[in-house]
Design a protein around this motif. Sequence first.
Motif, PDB file in Angstrom:
ATOM      1  N   LEU A 171      -9.153  -2.128   1.678  1.00  0.00           N
ATOM      2  CA  LEU A 171     -10.451  -1.603   1.309  1.00  0.00           C
ATOM      3  C   LEU A 171     -10.787  -0.684   2.473  1.00  0.00           C
ATOM      4  CD1 LEU A 171     -12.164  -4.664   0.048  1.00  0.00           C
ATOM      5  CD2 LEU A 171     -11.307  -2.653  -1.202  1.00  0.00           C
ATOM      6  N   THR A 172     -10.517  -0.813   3.627  1.00  0.00           N
ATOM      7  CA  THR A 172     -10.693   0.031   4.601  1.00  0.00           C
ATOM      8  C   THR A 172     -10.014   1.542   4.365  1.00  0.00           C
ATOM      9  OG1 THR A 172     -10.511  -1.630   6.280  1.00  0.00           O
ATOM     10  CG2 THR A 172     -10.513   0.800   7.335  1.00  0.00           C
ATOM     11  N   LEU A 173      -8.629   1.358   3.827  1.00  0.00           N
ATOM     12  CA  LEU A 173      -7.874   2.804   3.414  1.00  0.00           C
ATOM     13  C   LEU A 173      -8.872   3.271   2.279  1.00  0.00           C
ATOM     14  CD1 LEU A 173      -5.402   4.402   3.399  1.00  0.00           C
ATOM     15  CD2 LEU A 173      -4.590   2.912   1.529  1.00  0.00           C
ATOM     16  N   TYR A 174      -9.455   2.318   1.356  1.00  0.00           N
ATOM     17  CA  TYR A 174     -10.252   3.208   0.402  1.00  0.00           C
ATOM     18  C   TYR A 174     -11.566   3.997   0.866  1.00  0.00           C
ATOM     19  CZ  TYR A 174     -13.434   3.681  -3.587  1.00  0.00           C
ATOM     20  OH  TYR A 174     -14.384   4.193  -4.439  1.00  0.00           O
ATOM     21  N   PHE A 175     -12.205   3.159   1.725  1.00  0.00           N
ATOM     22  CA  PHE A 175     -13.327   3.720   2.140  1.00  0.00           C
ATOM     23  C   PHE A 175     -13.285   5.044   3.227  1.00  0.00           C
ATOM     24  CE2 PHE A 175     -15.374  -0.136   0.888  1.00  0.00           C
ATOM     25  CZ  PHE A 175     -16.241   0.280  -0.092  1.00  0.00           C
ATOM     26  N   ALA A 176     -11.878   4.738   3.868  1.00  0.00           N
ATOM     27  CA  ALA A 176     -11.487   5.914   4.711  1.00  0.00           C
ATOM     28  C   ALA A 176     -11.236   7.465   3.886  1.00  0.00           C
ATOM     29  CB  ALA A 176     -10.370   5.678   5.438  1.00  0.00           C
ATOM     30  N   ASN A 177     -10.711   7.181   2.640  1.00  0.00           N
ATOM     31  CA  ASN A 177     -10.552   8.085   1.981  1.00  0.00           C
ATOM     32  C   ASN A 177     -11.930   8.802   1.243  1.00  0.00           C
ATOM     33  OD1 ASN A 177      -7.577   8.880   1.524  1.00  0.00           O
ATOM     34  ND2 ASN A 177      -7.421   6.846   1.194  1.00  0.00           N
ATOM     35  N   VAL A 178     -12.817   7.892   0.855  1.00  0.00           N
ATOM     36  CA  VAL A 178     -14.270   8.139   0.445  1.00  0.00           C
ATOM     37  C   VAL A 178     -14.870   9.001   1.438  1.00  0.00           C
ATOM     38  CG1 VAL A 178     -16.311   7.511  -0.454  1.00  0.00           C
ATOM     39  CG2 VAL A 178     -14.217   6.413  -1.178  1.00  0.00           C
ATOM     40  N   LEU A 179     -14.609   8.618   2.542  1.00  0.00           N
ATOM     41  CA  LEU A 179     -15.329   9.190   3.995  1.00  0.00           C
ATOM     42  C   LEU A 179     -14.663  10.570   4.302  1.00  0.00           C
ATOM     43  CD1 LEU A 179     -17.141   8.765   6.342  1.00  0.00           C
ATOM     44  CD2 LEU A 179     -15.187   8.092   7.678  1.00  0.00           C
TER      45      LEU A 179
ATOM     46  N   LEU B 283       0.860  -1.228  -0.127  1.00  0.00           N
ATOM     47  CA  LEU B 283       0.151  -0.037  -0.048  1.00  0.00           C
ATOM     48  C   LEU B 283       0.763   1.393   0.160  1.00  0.00           C
ATOM     49  CD1 LEU B 283      -3.162  -0.784   2.244  1.00  0.00           C
ATOM     50  CD2 LEU B 283      -3.110  -0.082  -0.153  1.00  0.00           C
ATOM     51  N   GLY B 284       2.317   1.067   0.098  1.00  0.00           N
ATOM     52  CA  GLY B 284       3.187   2.099  -0.007  1.00  0.00           C
ATOM     53  C   GLY B 284       3.074   2.920  -1.405  1.00  0.00           C
ATOM     54  N   MET B 285       2.267   2.201  -2.500  1.00  0.00           N
ATOM     55  CA  MET B 285       1.962   2.878  -3.623  1.00  0.00           C
ATOM     56  C   MET B 285       0.940   3.873  -3.367  1.00  0.00           C
ATOM     57  SD  MET B 285      -0.384   0.331  -6.117  1.00  0.00           S
ATOM     58  CE  MET B 285       0.532  -1.271  -5.910  1.00  0.00           C
ATOM     59  N   PHE B 286       0.022   3.772  -2.313  1.00  0.00           N
ATOM     60  CA  PHE B 286      -0.800   4.843  -2.394  1.00  0.00           C
ATOM     61  C   PHE B 286      -0.230   6.121  -1.398  1.00  0.00           C
ATOM     62  CE2 PHE B 286      -4.486   6.819   0.018  1.00  0.00           C
ATOM     63  CZ  PHE B 286      -5.079   7.523  -1.162  1.00  0.00           C
ATOM     64  N   ASP B 287       0.198   5.448  -0.165  1.00  0.00           N
ATOM     65  CA  ASP B 287       0.738   6.520   0.878  1.00  0.00           C
ATOM     66  C   ASP B 287       2.249   5.978   1.166  1.00  0.00           C
ATOM     67  OD1 ASP B 287       1.240   8.188   2.776  1.00  0.00           O
ATOM     68  OD2 ASP B 287      -0.824   7.944   3.714  1.00  0.00           O
ATOM     69  N   PRO B 288       3.154   6.392   0.687  1.00  0.00           N
ATOM     70  CA  PRO B 288       4.745   6.213   1.094  1.00  0.00           C
ATOM     71  C   PRO B 288       4.794   6.187   2.471  1.00  0.00           C
ATOM     72  CG  PRO B 288       4.714   7.216  -0.987  1.00  0.00           C
ATOM     73  CD  PRO B 288       3.350   7.432  -0.450  1.00  0.00           C
TER      74      PRO B 288
ATOM     75  N   LEU C 253      -9.269   3.294  -5.733  1.00  0.00           N
ATOM     76  CA  LEU C 253      -9.667   2.010  -5.557  1.00  0.00           C
ATOM     77  C   LEU C 253      -8.637   1.196  -6.306  1.00  0.00           C
ATOM     78  CD1 LEU C 253     -11.784   0.115  -4.720  1.00  0.00           C
ATOM     79  CD2 LEU C 253     -13.062   0.676  -6.772  1.00  0.00           C
ATOM     80  N   PHE C 254      -8.198   1.699  -7.346  1.00  0.00           N
ATOM     81  CA  PHE C 254      -7.075   0.912  -8.369  1.00  0.00           C
ATOM     82  C   PHE C 254      -6.122   0.899  -7.318  1.00  0.00           C
ATOM     83  CE2 PHE C 254      -3.339   1.546 -10.667  1.00  0.00           C
ATOM     84  CZ  PHE C 254      -3.814   0.547 -11.845  1.00  0.00           C
ATOM     85  N   SER C 255      -5.495   1.809  -6.586  1.00  0.00           N
ATOM     86  CA  SER C 255      -4.236   1.326  -5.916  1.00  0.00           C
ATOM     87  C   SER C 255      -4.490   0.055  -4.842  1.00  0.00           C
ATOM     88  CB  SER C 255      -3.787   2.876  -4.942  1.00  0.00           C
ATOM     89  OG  SER C 255      -3.362   3.693  -6.038  1.00  0.00           O
ATOM     90  N   SER C 256      -5.943   0.381  -4.380  1.00  0.00           N
ATOM     91  CA  SER C 256      -6.128  -0.532  -3.325  1.00  0.00           C
ATOM     92  C   SER C 256      -6.106  -1.820  -3.747  1.00  0.00           C
ATOM     93  CB  SER C 256      -7.633  -0.335  -2.900  1.00  0.00           C
ATOM     94  OG  SER C 256      -7.322   0.674  -1.489  1.00  0.00           O
TER      95      SER C 256
ATOM     96  N   ALA D 131      -2.860  -3.149  -4.793  1.00  0.00           N
ATOM     97  CA  ALA D 131      -1.918  -3.561  -3.578  1.00  0.00           C
ATOM     98  C   ALA D 131      -2.349  -5.018  -3.043  1.00  0.00           C
ATOM     99  CB  ALA D 131      -2.198  -2.618  -2.706  1.00  0.00           C
ATOM    100  N   SER D 132      -3.733  -5.115  -3.239  1.00  0.00           N
ATOM    101  CA  SER D 132      -4.175  -6.399  -2.479  1.00  0.00           C
ATOM    102  C   SER D 132      -3.853  -7.928  -3.590  1.00  0.00           C
ATOM    103  CB  SER D 132      -5.840  -6.412  -2.475  1.00  0.00           C
ATOM    104  OG  SER D 132      -6.134  -5.723  -1.327  1.00  0.00           O
ATOM    105  N   LEU D 133      -3.794  -7.197  -4.843  1.00  0.00           N
ATOM    106  CA  LEU D 133      -3.398  -8.311  -5.735  1.00  0.00           C
ATOM    107  C   LEU D 133      -1.882  -8.714  -5.509  1.00  0.00           C
ATOM    108  CD1 LEU D 133      -5.196  -7.393  -8.994  1.00  0.00           C
ATOM    109  CD2 LEU D 133      -5.635  -9.252  -7.481  1.00  0.00           C
TER     110      LEU D 133
END
Lengths: 484, 415
Positions: A215-223, A92-97, A198-201, A204-206
């Motif tokens: 997914l929590t990270l994704y939804f936190a950002n949406v929130l 997930l560093g690819m979203f937030d290093p 969502l793409f990053s999430s 990363a999961s793949l």
Amino acid sequence: MSASIHINISMHIAREEWRHWLRSRLAVISFIVFCLLLLFTTVLTALNMQEASHQRLHQQEKAEETFLKQPDRHPHRMVHYGHYVFRAPPPLGMFDPGVDAVTGQSMFLEGHRQNSAMFADARAQARTGGFGALTPAKLYHLFLPLLIIALGHGLILREREARTLGPLLCQGVSGLSLYVGKFLAIGALVVLLSLPALFSSIGASLLGESWLASLTLYFANVLYLTIWAALTLFVSALTRSRSLALGVLSAIWVLSVLVIPRIGVTSASITLPTKGKILTDMRMNDDMRKLGDGHNAADPAFAKLRAELLAKYDVERIEDLPVNFRGVVAAKSETDLTNTLNAYAEKRMERERAQASHLSAYGWLSPYLAIAGASRNLAGTDLETHHRFLREAEALRYNFVQGLNQTHIEKLSYIDDINRNKGEEGWKRARVGAANWQVLGNFRFTPDSGSHRVVRAATELASLLIWFLTLVGLGLIASRRLTP
Amino acid sequence: MMRELKFMFRDKAVLVWISFALMFSVFAVILGLNEVNQQKAEIAELLQLDQSERETTLAKQSDWGSAAYYTFHTTYDPPSDFAYAALGQRDVIPWKHRIRMLALEGQIYETDTNNPDFALTGRFDFAFIASLIAPLLVLLLLFDLRSSEQTAGRLKLIEASVISTQKLWMLRAWLRISTLLIALCLPVLIAGMVLGVPATTLFLCVIAVYLYLILWMLLTLWLTRAEQTSAFNLTIMLGVWLLVCAIIPAVSTLVIERAVPLPNGGEIVLTQREAVNDAWDLPRETTYEPFLERHPDWIDYTAWDDDKGFEWKWYYAFQQVGDQIIEPLSQSYRDGQARRDELAKWVCVISPATLMQRIMERLANTDMRSALAYDQKIREFHADLRTWYYPKMFRSEDFNSQRALETIPIFDPLK
């Protein structure tokens, strides 16, 4: 009126809003610019992180290989030869290093010392001012709120300024359906903007990241983005002119994104000052001197140990001991020293954690701090993870050093050892076989489990949720009282 | 003009933004001063401990070799008088190092920085206010200068009542900017005068901020149109701010990083370790050969007393050779840092925010140049240590702790 009619009206309002946006060149252009920026940053950060990950893994393997390939020699030389560990970034560093860029990712491990991490990227970065390198997280947390403000501040005000608000309300459109409709419009915008995240999430999961965390990270950002949407809508319902609304919203943005976090940082460093590692080390030296020098078996600090050993094996001289006394001293002093080092290191980490929680308390004032903290927690690029890296590296260090000391005790005779400097022959005899280097463990740093990270982010997520509920509540109240 | 001043202060929004500016600046200066004082206090304590530790350590030694092995030396880069205004690189690049006579390359990359969360969020210093917040305040002060009059229906009336409409808007804008300048710079100036910062530094700082504000004023007046709504104007200006203050600097950093790749840090330290450790098993002549190229004076002193399997002079010679081997790589790392900094200068041409930030860091001596200069000072100091120790070791002089204590080189940041 039945609920379905309400929903129909709201849907209609939302569609109208979108039609309006699409007609505005400014809205379309700024939307496109942001989307390009998001895509560009997302792809680039992902590639960079992948590259760094491979490179560090490769270096780690190389370091292990060279250690094991060392020829026969005196075990204490291997203690000083030391070892390197590298921390590969989590997927997930690819979203937030996160702290990766400022902490450094490689560390030298050797006997008697705890070194700090080296080669932080930030150290060699070109200074161009601004906000440093762009990452998807930074775009989402710092700048997307601006786009939401720019596109959304007129949501209700536009109707008011075009004098269509009065007719709308008279025709039986309740303030509530208006609010819901506008919320749907901007909510759809938020969802659209969140797609790169969502793409990053998913990416990363793949790559093996836990779905829960990503997914929590994704939804936190949406929130988080929705909080800004709700805020924008609330201000839009409350104010009487668009320039006032924009002014107010920009001020809130400046305060919560730029000012409060930085004030929080400085406040944390003033109320909980830390002394640097060097100063701590120097203060510690007083404690250390009492422990004695492990290189010098004649140091009076080891007299007791010597007496005990002699009594235990019932011999007169240390030469007669079945174990190598120099090795015993080295092992003993490493243990004592490590205890002292760890005590100081823990104190320091404890202080840094206190500072971090002082800072995150400002998250109740600024949702930016809450999401930034949660995002690092969830991505596994936070301070806590860095501390764990330091601890695991220390454990590895201690284990291989003591492993080598054990070899020193058991496999190298004391006589050979003290005669090691007696010419070429003595030098050659004071050696143990290279097979003993296998005491070195493998080091692969992996992030905490997904649920662990979610728990760690819980406070911040809760504060985001409270922000969201409060703002929606206020918006609903304002919409009910909406008058032309 | 007095009338315009009165008008301005009657505008509530102007008052709000100006008081924000003043408040931010006061905050930034206080927080900056606090940080600088903490750093100074830390240095003072370091130096004190350093001295007492050197005394105890040297007193226990019996030969020059172990004295050099056990004695650490504190080096530091003290904050300048003006550092409170721009903390700059000091959050990222260490400004203190403790080194000893061993190979320097194994020691100089250690970092002793603050909580990483701090460096990540950034500091609230004057440079931040001046380069990033001030432009926002300029556009918030000016975006509805004309369009608000238009909305209020007064625009035509006002424009008809003066000789030159352009002059009027310029005057109004200029008054607001100048008031903003005073609010921003007053706290910095007061602190500077109390601390005795050179007048030229303060003067340059104020001029830089003033020109920067005027630039943003002209940009705002040029890009905002009276016939557009205030909201449209502000949106445009926020976009410009975002481009100049965030996107251009970030993209430039990225481009510069790609254009000037640095040797990998891991590579440097791994190579260094191998070089130093291999020396234990190499024939002594192999070590002495490159060593003597640098220090031909000791050519007659390298004889090996075979009774002792270990000699300090040889130990330190191979430490130095380790540094020599890694020199090209280490030099190219530093050259890369300097080159990147050089290129970052050119970003100033397209992003005034970069220019502003760099000017402040330059004035405060907290830029990359100062960091590299400090790095160089450490290297020179380390070389001094070697020059001081080598004669004593190679000539096998007797150790004298009193003499050591009195003449041992001490790091001087001003040298």
